[in-house]
Design an enzyme around this catalytic site. Structure first.
Site, PDB file in Angstrom:
ATOM      1  N   ASP A  17      37.963 -19.843   1.687  1.00  0.00           N
ATOM      2  CA  ASP A  17      37.885 -19.818   0.226  1.00  0.00           C
ATOM      3  C   ASP A  17      37.734 -18.404  -0.321  1.00  0.00           C
ATOM      4  OD1 ASP A  17      37.838 -22.603   0.559  1.00  0.00           O
ATOM      5  OD2 ASP A  17      35.654 -22.680   0.459  1.00  0.00           O
ATOM      6  N   GLU A 174      42.388 -28.164  -7.021  1.00  0.00           N
ATOM      7  CA  GLU A 174      41.094 -27.479  -6.946  1.00  0.00           C
ATOM      8  C   GLU A 174      41.313 -25.978  -6.846  1.00  0.00           C
ATOM      9  OE1 GLU A 174      39.396 -29.376  -3.551  1.00  0.00           O
ATOM     10  OE2 GLU A 174      40.758 -28.446  -2.129  1.00  0.00           O
TER      11      GLU A 174
END
Length: 499
Positions: A17, A174
């Site tokens: 991430d 997302e």
């Protein structure tokens, strides 16, 4: 790494991430940390190719409190790092204890960072920050929804508004990131879930709040359905270099072995060049060997692979499980040694005292010298509480223990003469012949006998310490632990033996 032909991943091992920002000639990057403390590693680079960890964002209990019963792969999800008005801002989700989304800030990305400001009016995960020309701060979250916020106070203005989410019925929209580039506001999102179907899509609008027009080439990045050595590519962020070129960082995995392919290092940070065509970004190849950079590369920093525990505090790359109570971790009790005092009787326990570093190479070797005469402790390869291999010593015995799912077994044991002992773990490619059932690697665990010869007590299949077997969002961590009494560690050495 070569300073002329750098390689991907640019930050190997369990560093998922990624979020990046540039200030002048300096780049800063952060990653998710999940159940580990301290939380959110911070990296610095001058060339996008060579990165050095300079600290952790959440490095004290007032910033990060993770409950002992929190499951692995809980905790800290998907930070976004931005620089605005002379200050670094970071927004992130803490999924434990109902904390939700928080904001912290700092003048120096190496820290210290502020205590968190909670955002009770911001739902969901994967929050993003973007400021428009009049100073309005927009927070966009997975789903994809958006709300205006005051990051200083945590106040929200109005309810969250649904935005573009890729396409009707798309799985897991997302990791949104909002940018103002040229004449457009761009909304970059991840789609398809973080497994093999992962990808990146983008839309654009004349306003930060939309409506967003989807790129006709969406997804602009995905490796699904290919035999590319890098899979699960997604959760991306964009950055512009001082020369005007554009680049994308994203997570990806390097699966190995037969079918279905197992990735063991977790999701890693990769880099790819970006060009613009008709005001849309076009992502170049996520190559294991990066293309020539349009600027001179900084010399690769010499990575400290050995730690003699001569400093008063642990280096920022060391991570522990959920917390790091001072009474259980110290380099001051026995100078030049790391002392771990047990709390939790094995790696099965969520509150075990553990100090580890991410496994960053597909093949590697780790060694440590432990004095376990006052208890029991050892060296572990950990994925979570239910998936780990350990080599541990007491004052009478050395043994290998394997935990795979609901099964826990002592694989091998030998009597041990008194005194400190060197424990070791070696991770290698599996021997031939290979077929569809071949695992990704072999994990060998052993110890050094008094005559100096190293003895392997067991060699175990590495597939059982993979995400495809264990599930979750993390990767392997190799480190030291205490399971009873006190264990002292004189040094720890990690040696890469391959990519």
């Amino acid at each position: 790494m070569s300073d002329t032909r750098p390689t991907n991943p640019v930050i190997p091992g369990f560093h998922p991430d990624p979020s990046i920002c540039r200030v002048g000639d300096d780049y800063y990057l952060v990653c998710s940390s999940f159940e580990y403390f301290p939380g959110i590693p911070v990296f610095h680079s001058r060339d996008l190719a060579h990165w050095t960890q300079i600290g952790n964002v959440l490095d004290r209990p007032s910033q990060l409190s993770l409950p002992a019963d929190m499951p692995s792969s809980g905790g800290i999800y998907a930070p976004t790092l931005r620089h605005h008005d002379g200050r670094f801002w970071l927004i992130v989700t803490n999924v434990s204890e109902g904390v939700g989304n928080i904001v912290v800030s700092a003048t120096d990305p190496a820290g210290p960072w502020s205590d968190p400001v909670r955002l009770p009016g911001v739902p969901g995960i994967d929050p993003d920050l973007a400021w428009d020309e009049d100073g309005t701060c927009w927070c966009t979250v997975a789903g994809v929804a958006q709300v205006r916020i005051d990051p200083e106070t945590g106040e929200t203005f109005g309810p969250p508004k649904k935005l573009w989410s890729g396409a009707p019925g798309v799985k897991a929209p997302e990791a949104p990131h909002l940018y103002h580039i040229g004449d457009y506001w761009y909304l970059l999102i991840a789609v398809g879930g973080t497994e093999r179907g992962h990808g990146v899509a983008i839309g654009r609008s004349r306003a930060p709040s939309g409506p967003f027009e989807p790129c006709p080439a969406n997804p602009i990045l995905t490796h699904r359905g290919t035999d590319h050595p890098v899979q699960n590519t997604g959760h991306a962020d964009l950055v512009q270099a001082p020369d005007g070129s554009w680049w994308m960082v994203m997570l990806g995995v390097r699966p190995g072995g037969g079918t279905p392919g197992w990735h063991v290092l977790g999701r890693e940070t990769f880099l790819a060049p970006v060009t613009w065509v008709d005001d849309w970004p076009v992502v170049g190849e996520v190559a294991l060997e990066l293309p020539q950079f349009p600027w001179p590369l900084a010399p690769a920093a010499v990575e400290e692979q050995r730690d003699d525990f001569d400093l008063s505090e642990l280096r920022p790359s060391w991570i522990s499980l959920r917390d790091r109570p001072a009474g259980h971790f110290t380099t001051k009790e026995r100078p030049g040694w790391l002392t771990l005092r047990a709390r939790g009787d094995s790696l099965d326990a969520a509150d075990v005292i553990f100090a580890g570093r991410r496994q960053q190479h597909l093949t590697c070797r780790a060694r440590t010298l432990v004095d376990a005469s006052q208890g029991r402790g050892g060296l572990a390869v950990r994925l979570d509480e239910r998936h780990h291999y350990v080599i541990e010593a007491s004052d009478t015995e050395v043994r290998v223990v394997a935990r795979v799912g609901s099964l826990r077994t002592v694989v091998a044991a030998e009597p041990l003469p008194g005194g400190p002992v060197v424990l070791g773990i070696t991770i290698t490619d599996p021997p031939p012949p290979h077929d569809a059932r071949t695992g990704p690697d072999d994990v060998s665990l052993g110890y050094e006998r008094p005559d100096g010869t190293f003895t392997t007590l067991a060699t175990l299949d590495g597939r059982y310490l993979s995400t495809e077997v264990a599930g979750g969002f993390t990767g392997r961590v190799i480190g030291m632990y205490a399971a009873n009494g006190t264990a002292h560690f004189d040094w720890f050495d990690y040696e890469p033996t391959g990519r």
